[in-house]
Motif scaffolding. Structure first.
Motif, PDB file in Angstrom:
ATOM      1  N   UNK A 342      51.203  86.544 111.379  1.00  0.00           N
ATOM      2  CA  UNK A 342      52.092  86.457 110.225  1.00  0.00           C
ATOM      3  C   UNK A 342      51.475  85.682 109.064  1.00  0.00           C
ATOM      4  N   UNK A 343      50.252  85.192 109.249  1.00  0.00           N
ATOM      5  CA  UNK A 343      49.584  84.472 108.164  1.00  0.00           C
ATOM      6  C   UNK A 343      49.219  85.473 107.061  1.00  0.00           C
ATOM      7  N   UNK A 344      49.661  85.249 105.810  1.00  0.00           N
ATOM      8  CA  UNK A 344      49.434  86.250 104.754  1.00  0.00           C
ATOM      9  C   UNK A 344      47.957  86.593 104.545  1.00  0.00           C
ATOM     10  N   UNK A 345      47.092  85.559 104.590  1.00  0.00           N
ATOM     11  CA  UNK A 345      45.671  85.821 104.367  1.00  0.00           C
ATOM     12  C   UNK A 345      45.092  86.730 105.447  1.00  0.00           C
ATOM     13  N   UNK A 346      45.458  86.460 106.695  1.00  0.00           N
ATOM     14  CA  UNK A 346      44.926  87.275 107.792  1.00  0.00           C
ATOM     15  C   UNK A 346      45.521  88.679 107.769  1.00  0.00           C
ATOM     16  N   UNK A 347      46.774  88.761 107.378  1.00  0.00           N
ATOM     17  CA  UNK A 347      47.396  90.088 107.273  1.00  0.00           C
ATOM     18  C   UNK A 347      46.688  90.926 106.202  1.00  0.00           C
ATOM     19  N   UNK A 348      46.271  90.264 105.130  1.00  0.00           N
ATOM     20  CA  UNK A 348      45.559  90.987 104.068  1.00  0.00           C
ATOM     21  C   UNK A 348      44.192  91.457 104.559  1.00  0.00           C
ATOM     22  N   UNK A 349      43.472  90.606 105.286  1.00  0.00           N
ATOM     23  CA  UNK A 349      42.185  91.018 105.835  1.00  0.00           C
ATOM     24  C   UNK A 349      42.342  92.189 106.798  1.00  0.00           C
ATOM     25  N   UNK A 350      43.375  92.118 107.647  1.00  0.00           N
ATOM     26  CA  UNK A 350      43.623  93.203 108.601  1.00  0.00           C
ATOM     27  C   UNK A 350      43.998  94.486 107.883  1.00  0.00           C
ATOM     28  N   UNK A 351      44.775  94.358 106.800  1.00  0.00           N
ATOM     29  CA  UNK A 351      45.159  95.542 106.034  1.00  0.00           C
ATOM     30  C   UNK A 351      43.936  96.210 105.410  1.00  0.00           C
ATOM     31  N   UNK A 352      43.040  95.416 104.831  1.00  0.00           N
ATOM     32  CA  UNK A 352      41.830  95.984 104.236  1.00  0.00           C
ATOM     33  C   UNK A 352      40.980  96.692 105.285  1.00  0.00           C
ATOM     34  N   UNK A 353      40.852  96.080 106.466  1.00  0.00           N
ATOM     35  CA  UNK A 353      40.091  96.721 107.543  1.00  0.00           C
ATOM     36  C   UNK A 353      40.769  98.008 107.991  1.00  0.00           C
ATOM     37  N   UNK A 354      42.096  98.006 108.007  1.00  0.00           N
ATOM     38  CA  UNK A 354      42.869  99.203 108.377  1.00  0.00           C
ATOM     39  C   UNK A 354      42.626 100.324 107.372  1.00  0.00           C
ATOM     40  N   UNK A 427      39.057  82.809 108.492  1.00  0.00           N
ATOM     41  CA  UNK A 427      39.589  82.715 109.859  1.00  0.00           C
ATOM     42  C   UNK A 427      39.573  81.277 110.362  1.00  0.00           C
ATOM     43  N   UNK A 428      38.489  80.579 110.116  1.00  0.00           N
ATOM     44  CA  UNK A 428      38.383  79.200 110.608  1.00  0.00           C
ATOM     45  C   UNK A 428      39.466  78.319 110.003  1.00  0.00           C
ATOM     46  N   UNK A 429      39.740  78.489 108.721  1.00  0.00           N
ATOM     47  CA  UNK A 429      40.759  77.671 108.079  1.00  0.00           C
ATOM     48  C   UNK A 429      42.150  78.054 108.556  1.00  0.00           C
ATOM     49  N   UNK A 430      42.364  79.352 108.849  1.00  0.00           N
ATOM     50  CA  UNK A 430      43.684  79.776 109.324  1.00  0.00           C
ATOM     51  C   UNK A 430      43.941  79.330 110.757  1.00  0.00           C
ATOM     52  N   UNK A 431      42.911  79.336 111.595  1.00  0.00           N
ATOM     53  CA  UNK A 431      43.083  78.968 113.007  1.00  0.00           C
ATOM     54  C   UNK A 431      43.257  77.456 113.161  1.00  0.00           C
ATOM     55  N   UNK A 432      42.430  76.695 112.469  1.00  0.00           N
ATOM     56  CA  UNK A 432      42.485  75.227 112.570  1.00  0.00           C
ATOM     57  C   UNK A 432      42.544  74.641 111.167  1.00  0.00           C
ATOM     58  N   UNK A 433      43.705  74.677 110.526  1.00  0.00           N
ATOM     59  CA  UNK A 433      43.820  74.119 109.178  1.00  0.00           C
ATOM     60  C   UNK A 433      43.413  72.651 109.162  1.00  0.00           C
ATOM     61  N   UNK A 434      42.544  72.323 108.256  1.00  0.00           N
ATOM     62  CA  UNK A 434      42.043  70.953 108.162  1.00  0.00           C
ATOM     63  C   UNK A 434      42.229  70.465 106.734  1.00  0.00           C
TER      64      UNK A 434
END
Length: 495
Positions: A342-354, A427-434
């Motif tokens: 549900x993370x917007x950034x990751x959803x956008x990456x997945x959409x582009x790959x789709x 991905x790294x920032x979304x998985x482990x926000x620092x």
């Protein structure tokens, strides 16, 4: 007449040609056309270089603004910057702020031929802010009326107008003497027809080659449109030799027409017909043959496939499912979490790959067609002297279809390299926000602006040298063939 006296006969013919007012009228018109064509070519090249400089300036501006924002947002503040407004975040910078360009810089000889440059862009922005089906569509092709007329460039003058000038200069040599009866007086002398014709047409060839090469060189120098010649001298020499062979080919055609002894009118009619066939009809037929041998895939079908892929992605829970499946290919199992889908950034990456997956077959078909059309063009061009020299000039200019096909392939590879650079960071920032700065308005988790991959255009010199050499060989062979045919028919005077 002995071979030792041939130079005297040649010198006499040269003096005769250069004393004619028509000769100078033809040469002045030819040089003026070359200069005007070079001027229009220099203007076109200057526009291309301006566009290239604008792309470089835009890329530098984006980096400069992002670095300034990084400093500005690096202090605690009461405001909050959204991710799509944040150039200090890898996703925000890549998607909304980065200005990355794939460029096809003009070659040092780009002034010679406009080629495909009026309909195919030399600068393409690699943009992740919105989805495009084809990367080369974001360009302004200009006036439709101008496209129908075609460019008045040096290639047009050299390919189309130079043969007409040669026909006007040498088309009635021997034929006019035959019509006026002077040929009988020449035949009464102890001189064979080959030697007389050789002197007449050799003189015409010397004048035509000198005027064409000299006029072209003068036009190039006066236009100021030439680039840095480092490494391109051999290519320029091959092109000059090929152009000289093209001129000799048409002079040999004039000699062959004269050897038929049909009179001046018949010789001119045959030469103009040959010009129309070799410079207009045959190139048109060869272009149609390329279209048949390498049919263009439907862009409407690709656009429709893109529309359907976008519609499917937003139906029901499809977006979450596609994002989860994409994450399964990118992350180890021990760091996957359901909420990441549900993370917007990751959803956008997945959409582009789709989208890319849905359009992969269309992109491959378009790339294969462009490369196939380029290959067929290179070989079919050899069937006509005009198309052979045209392709050599366009390849040296970097405006041929083959270079553009390679450019599109390189641009697609560059997009993939940018994606490979940014995706691990996102991905790294979304998985482990620092958090980098407590209380700061922006994320500040990306500052590798200078490490973003830059586009490296391929060198067009090798292809230009190869095509120029092949063209020189073909035109030289064609000129020798016509010369041999004319010499064979000129064994004796007409009855």
């Amino acid at each position: 007449m002995s071979a030792a006296r041939f130079p005297r006969l040649l010198a006499a013919e040269l003096r005769l040609i250069l004393r004619e007012r028509l000769t100078w009228a033809i040469l002045v018109a030819l040089v003026a056309s070359l200069c005007f064509a070079a001027w229009t070519g220099a203007d076109r090249v200057a526009a291309a270089r301006t566009a290239l400089a604008a792309a470089v300036a835009d890329s530098e501006r984006a980096v400069r603004d992002a670095k300034a924002a990084h400093l500005r947002y690096g202090r605690p503040a009461a405001i909050k910057v959204n991710y799509w407004q944040d150039p200090t975040d890898a996703f925000g910078y890549r998607t909304y702020f980065m200005a990355a360009y794939a460029v096809k810089p003009p070659t040092p000889l780009a002034i010679l031929a406009a080629g495909q440059s009026d309909v195919q862009p030399a600068v393409t922005k690699v943009d992740f802010g919105f989805s495009t089906v084809f990367d080369d569509t974001a360009t302004e092709i200009g006036s439709a009326a101008a496209l129908r007329l075609g460019p008045f460039d040096l290639a047009f003058v050299l390919i189309v107008l130079v043969p007409l000038a040669i026909i006007a200069l040498a088309g009635t040599r021997l034929s006019s003497e035959h019509d006026s009866g002077i040929l009988r007086m020449i035949a009464a002398q102890p001189t064979g027809p080959r030697r007389v014709a050789g002197a007449k047409f050799a003189a015409a060839a010397l004048v035509a080659v000198t005027a064409t090469l000299g006029g072209t060189s003068l036009a190039l120098v006066l236009s100021g449109g030439l680039g840095d010649f480092a490494g391109w001298s051999w290519t320029a020499a091959l092109l000059a030799a090929a152009l000289a062979a093209y001129v000799v080919f048409w002079v040999a055609a004039c000699a062959l027409a004269a050897s038929l002894w049909r009179g001046a009118v018949g010789a001119l009619a045959g030469l103009v017909l040959a010009w129309a066939c070799l410079t207009v009809a045959l190139p048109t037929a060869l272009g149609l043959a390329v279209d048949v041998l390498s049919p263009i895939p439907s862009r409407i079908a690709a656009i429709d496939a893109s529309r359907q892929a976008q519609a499917r992605f937003y139906v029901g829970d499809e977006a979450r499912r596609v994002t989860a499946a994409w994450l399964a290919t990118k992350l180890p199992e021990d760091v996957r979490r359901p909420e990441l889908a549900d993370v917007p950034e990751l959803k956008r990456l997945a959409r582009d790959a789709h989208y890319d997956e849905a359009l992969a077959d269309h992109h491959r078909a378009a790339c294969a067609q462009a490369l196939a059309a380029s290959a067929w063009s290179r070989w079919l061009a050899l069937f006509s002297p005009a198309t052979a020299l045209t392709l050599a000039l366009e390849t040296a200019s970097g405006t041929d279809a083959g270079r553009h096909a390679v450019f599109l392939t390189e641009a697609a590879a560059y997009r993939r390299s940018l994606r490979a650079f940014f995706e691990p960071r996102i991905l790294a920032q979304a998985v482990t926000p620092a958090p980098v700065c407590a209380g700061c308005p922006a994320r500040l988790d990306f500052d590798a602006y200078d490490a973003v991959p830059a586009f490296a255009p391929a060198d067009a010199r090798a292809a230009a040298e190869r095509q120029a050499f092949l063209t020189l060989a073909c035109l030289g062979a064609a000129a020798l063939l016509l010369t041999a045919l004319a010499a064979r028919r000129l064994k004796q005077w007409p009855a």
